[in-house]
Scaffold this motif. Structure first.
Motif, PDB file in Angstrom:
ATOM      1  N   GLN A   1       2.669   2.856 -12.995  1.00 22.33           N
ATOM      2  CA  GLN A   1       1.694   2.779 -14.003  1.00 22.33           C
ATOM      3  C   GLN A   1       1.674   3.724 -15.007  1.00 22.33           C
ATOM      4  O   GLN A   1       1.141   3.323 -15.980  1.00 22.33           O
ATOM      5  CB  GLN A   1       0.372   2.762 -12.799  1.00 22.33           C
TER       6      GLN A   1
ATOM      7  N   ALA B   1      -5.274  -7.120 -13.384  1.00 20.63           N
ATOM      8  CA  ALA B   1      -4.430  -6.340 -12.551  1.00 20.63           C
ATOM      9  C   ALA B   1      -5.501  -5.577 -11.600  1.00 20.63           C
ATOM     10  O   ALA B   1      -6.791  -5.342 -11.817  1.00 20.63           O
ATOM     11  CB  ALA B   1      -3.653  -5.212 -13.066  1.00 20.63           C
ATOM     12  N   SER B   2      -5.034  -5.037 -10.385  1.00 22.63           N
ATOM     13  CA  SER B   2      -6.102  -4.398  -9.265  1.00 22.63           C
ATOM     14  C   SER B   2      -6.027  -2.955  -9.455  1.00 22.63           C
ATOM     15  O   SER B   2      -7.071  -2.469  -9.112  1.00 22.63           O
ATOM     16  CB  SER B   2      -5.342  -4.605  -8.144  1.00 22.63           C
TER      17      SER B   2
ATOM     18  N   LYS C   1      -6.294  -1.188 -15.922  1.00 18.64           N
ATOM     19  CA  LYS C   1      -7.059  -2.284 -16.710  1.00 18.64           C
ATOM     20  C   LYS C   1      -8.214  -1.551 -17.964  1.00 18.64           C
ATOM     21  O   LYS C   1      -8.242  -2.022 -18.807  1.00 18.64           O
ATOM     22  CB  LYS C   1      -8.069  -2.803 -15.691  1.00 18.64           C
TER      23      LYS C   1
ATOM     24  N   ARG D   1      -2.531 -10.446 -18.779  1.00 16.11           N
ATOM     25  CA  ARG D   1      -2.400 -10.301 -17.394  1.00 16.11           C
ATOM     26  C   ARG D   1      -2.646  -9.014 -16.835  1.00 16.11           C
ATOM     27  O   ARG D   1      -3.043  -8.726 -15.437  1.00 16.11           O
ATOM     28  CB  ARG D   1      -0.836 -10.575 -17.293  1.00 16.11           C
ATOM     29  N   LEU D   2      -2.492  -7.941 -17.629  1.00 16.75           N
ATOM     30  CA  LEU D   2      -2.947  -6.460 -16.955  1.00 16.75           C
ATOM     31  C   LEU D   2      -4.414  -6.410 -16.961  1.00 16.75           C
ATOM     32  O   LEU D   2      -4.914  -5.505 -16.225  1.00 16.75           O
ATOM     33  CB  LEU D   2      -2.145  -5.344 -18.096  1.00 16.75           C
TER      34      LEU D   2
END
Length: 759
Positions: free
Chosen positions: A116, A148-149, A154, A144-145
């Motif tokens: 990350q 993200a989780s 994010k 796409r990001l």
């Protein structure tokens, strides 16, 4: 210096340099060492050298030779080198350089990295210096990001998306669905980034998001959060401010969205603590939102009251922004702002210059017909003690307000004279002619004005605009001053010598400008037709300035001396011509001999009839209504237009009138003007042995009304030979103006023949 000198040692050596030349020598040696190590294939200290080069760049020295090293270090698999490489790219590269395109593929690879922190480096670099081409290529990866989780990723991706939308607005639609999903996050960092992204999307295309965002924003504002985000008792004020700005954009010119926000904004404005700076920041954003959207009237009054409370705050910055906001809305919410007029006026006494200036602007904007007297009292009090840099603005604002809302002409004149007495040196150039015009149009206050100006001039001759107006007024209405009668105020017993002493003091004062001396000299010359015992003194004063160093003042004095020498015999026969020249609307002219007293006129309008005769003759007097009579003095013609001034030769006015009356006889009526249904007829009738009446009658034969009918006339002198074997060559020129069916009409006609005169 050793090639392996650490960064701290290089910084210490640069700071210890005593001269700029010594500093440049240290940096040049170190840059040469860094450049040589960059060329080595196996360089273990690349990150160390690049860090030193970035410090050199921060000092303002060239460091462009390290750009390619940044590209190589970004592609390195080692995190320590990648971190310094991305930092160097953000500092040494920008979108205008071709080298920035070389890192596009490396950024794309790092965005897909499992670490990350590596992804964060790539996101920060793209958000800092990404070009439009890079944004188009990497936009799908950023989107796409956003889904993200990892909340950390994010948050970074949302801020990177903001940069992409600013660079390429067409990509905003790509991020709209993801931005809406981010509003469901509980992490405040993600929420903050999402609100910033949505705000940017709405500024580019307000219709790109649906009204459902307002309900999400309501939940975010009114719901409670963990103590981790509490600042001085306010739950996450940074996020609240961002949300309020977003609501302001969504509700602009949108009634449906504004209605949905009213309850939310009222709740925030009521429940937020205003005793702390953090709460005031949220309240200020709330006020801006309320005033920018189509909110209810009660909510706008609440917003104005919040700004009123800001004016009572001890923090000058808060008072300043409150007055800026009130200045913007005073035109639309005038009554609501008026409630805080007392507090605003008190801010005029603030010690801070910027607060005082804003308070002045707001106070001038609050002046109206209902509060003109009280507000002007405060503004005049402020004028007497305000800083020099604010006097011009204050005086101009007072003049504009007085002209617009003056309750009476006397109050208007008193106010302007008070300003000239207090800050005459700071008023604008147009103040003097404007005040002269005001005094001229107010005939019933001529006596009051000249007495008051004489007192002001007698007490102080340092305020040049005041002195100029006073000199002009004394020259025009000096007879009223010498008469010593004034009903509006206690009159001053003034002698001719007193008036001339004051004017001579103005002429001799070192504080008087050339323009002021011109006013005083002209006033002195005008008094020569209004006084009888000191004409020789006036001639002496005028002759002194015939050799003045100022060219314009010298020219005036020479011309006035010429009048004394060549036309002094006409002084008392035409004495009353030096008085006020008034416009006339006439139908009858009475020719009088020079021995009769001049007529007394009190008509309020001023007009220049010089162009009627094509020269520079003074205007004639007028009759206030059609069908009335007004005397027409002999000798009112000027000095131009066919040498009319010299046509009389050296004949005395009484002889002229005797000859003139012997030629006239009663004649029938003739038409001198007939156009578009408007007819003007002329007839002559002998009134007595010393007078003849010329009657002009106007009639309207159309069906429509005629308004504003004005008839102006001018006559030249009569041509007379020295042997009295003469031929009368009397002419009259008329100017007719009126308004018919909304159209203004103006005509000029010359009368060459008079009934009964045989020509």
């Amino acid at each position: 210096m050793s090639p392996s000198v650490p960064l701290q040692e290089m910084i210490r050596a640069i700071r210890s340099a005593r001269t700029q030349c010594e500093e440049r020598g240290v940096i040049q040696r170190e840059c040469a060492t860094i450049r040589a190590q960059f060329r080595q294939a196996d360089n273990e200290g690349r990150s160390h050298n690049l860090a030193k080069l970035l410090y050199v760049h921060m000092l303002g020295y060239p460091a462009h030779f390290g750009q390619m090293e940044c590209v190589r270090m970004i592609a390195s698999p080692r995190y320590s080198e990648k971190r310094v490489g991305y930092l160097g790219a953000m500092m040494l590269l920008d979108e205008k350089q071709d080298a920035s395109l070389l890192i596009t593929n490396s950024i794309k690879n790092d965005l897909a990295n499992s670490n990350q922190y590596v992804q964060s480096l790539a996101l920060c670099t793209l958000a800092c210096m990404g070009s439009a081409e890079m944004c188009r290529d990497l936009a799908p990866e950023i989107n796409r990001l956003l889904r993200a989780s990892n909340s950390y990723i994010k948050k970074k991706a949302a801020l990177c998306a903001v940069h992409i939308v600013r660079k390429v607005q067409d990509l905003g639609e790509l991020f709209a669905p993801s931005a809406r999903c981010l509003l469901t996050e509980k992490n405040h960092g993600v929420l903050h980034g999402a609100v910033v992204l949505i705000t940017e999307l709405c500024e580019c295309n307000p219709e790109s998001l649906e009204l459902v965002l307002i309900r999400w924003c309501q939940c975010l504002v009114i719901s409670g959060y963990s103590p981790d985000h509490d600042v001085a008792g306010i739950s996450d004020p940074f996020l609240q401010v961002r949300i309020l700005r977003l609501l302001r954009i969504l509700g602009h010119n949108n009634e449906a969205a504004s209605d949905a926000m009213n309850d939310l904004l009222a709740q925030v404005a009521t429940n937020t603590d205003s005793t702390k700076t953090v709460g005031n920041a949220v309240l200020y954003e709330t006020v801006l939102t309320v005033l920018d959207i189509k909110s209810e009237s009660g909510l706008r009054v609440l917003a104005v009251n919040i700004l009123g409370r800001f004016l009572l705050n001890n923090d000058r910055n808060i008072r300043y922004i409150a007055m800026i906001s009130l200045q913007k809305i005073v035109g639309t919410d005038h009554n609501a702002v008026q409630r805080h007029r007392g507090t605003i006026v008190d801010c005029l006494k603030d010690q801070d210059a910027s607060v005082k200036r804003r308070a002045l602007e707001l106070s001038l904007a609050l002046v109206s017909a209902s509060n003109i007297r009280s507000m002007m009292k405060e503004l005049l009090s402020f004028l007497s003690s305000c800083p020099p840099e604010l006097r011009s603005q204050t005086a101009s604002g007072i003049f504009i307000a007085a002209e617009r809302y003056a309750p009476s002409q006397r109050w208007h004149i008193d106010t302007i004279l008070h300003v000239l007495t207090t800050a005459g040196g700071d008023v604008r150039d147009e103040t003097v002619p404007n005040l002269i015009q005001l005094i001229t149009n107010t005939s019933e206050l001529h006596c009051y004005t000249v007495h008051k100006l004489y007192r002001a001039l007698h007490n102080d001759i340092s305020q040049q605009p005041l002195v100029q107006v006073a000199c002009w007024c004394i020259g025009e209405y000096g007879d009223l001053l010498l008469r010593g009668e004034c009903q509006e105020m206690e009159p001053v017993q003034v002698t001719e010598d007193d008036v001339l002493d004051v004017l001579e003091a103005v002429l001799q004062s070192h504080m008087s400008s050339p323009s002021t001396r011109g006013f005083a000299l002209t006033a002195t010359m005008k008094l020569s037709t209004r006084i009888t015992e000191n004409v020789d003194r006036i001639r002496s004063i005028v002759s002194i300035y015939g050799s003045c160093i100022d060219v314009e003042l010298q020219q005036r004095a020479v011309e006035y001396n010429a009048l004394f020498k060549k036309y002094d015999h006409m002084r008392y026969s035409t004495e009353w011509l030096g008085q006020r020249f008034l416009v006339f609307v006439c139908s009858t002219f009475v020719v009088q001999s020079a021995g009769l007293s001049p007529p007394i006129c009190g008509f309020p309008q001023v007009c220049d009839l010089l162009d009627l005769l094509g020269g520079s003759e003074p205007p004639l007097q007028s009759s206030p209504a059609l069908g009335s009579t007004a005397p027409l003095p002999v000798g009112t013609a000027g000095t131009a237009g066919g040498d009319l001034l010299d046509l009389l030769g050296g004949l005395e006015p009484t002889a002229i009138m005797t000859v003139l009356l012997s030629v006239f006889s009663v004649a029938p009526t003739v038409s001198v003007y007939d156009k578009d249904g408007v007819t003007v007829t002329l007839s002559c009738e002998k009134q007595s042995d010393s007078g003849l009446s010329i009657t002009l009658t106007a009639s309207n034969s159309t069906d429509s009304d005629i308004r504003g009918f004005t008839l102006q006339a001018a006559v030249p002198k009569v041509c007379i030979s020295s042997s009295f074997s003469f031929q009368v060559n009397l002419k009259m020129r008329l100017r007719i103006s009126y308004t018919s069916q909304g159209s203004a009409v103006q005509d000029t006609v010359q009368v060459d023949s008079f009934p009964g005169l045989g020509h």
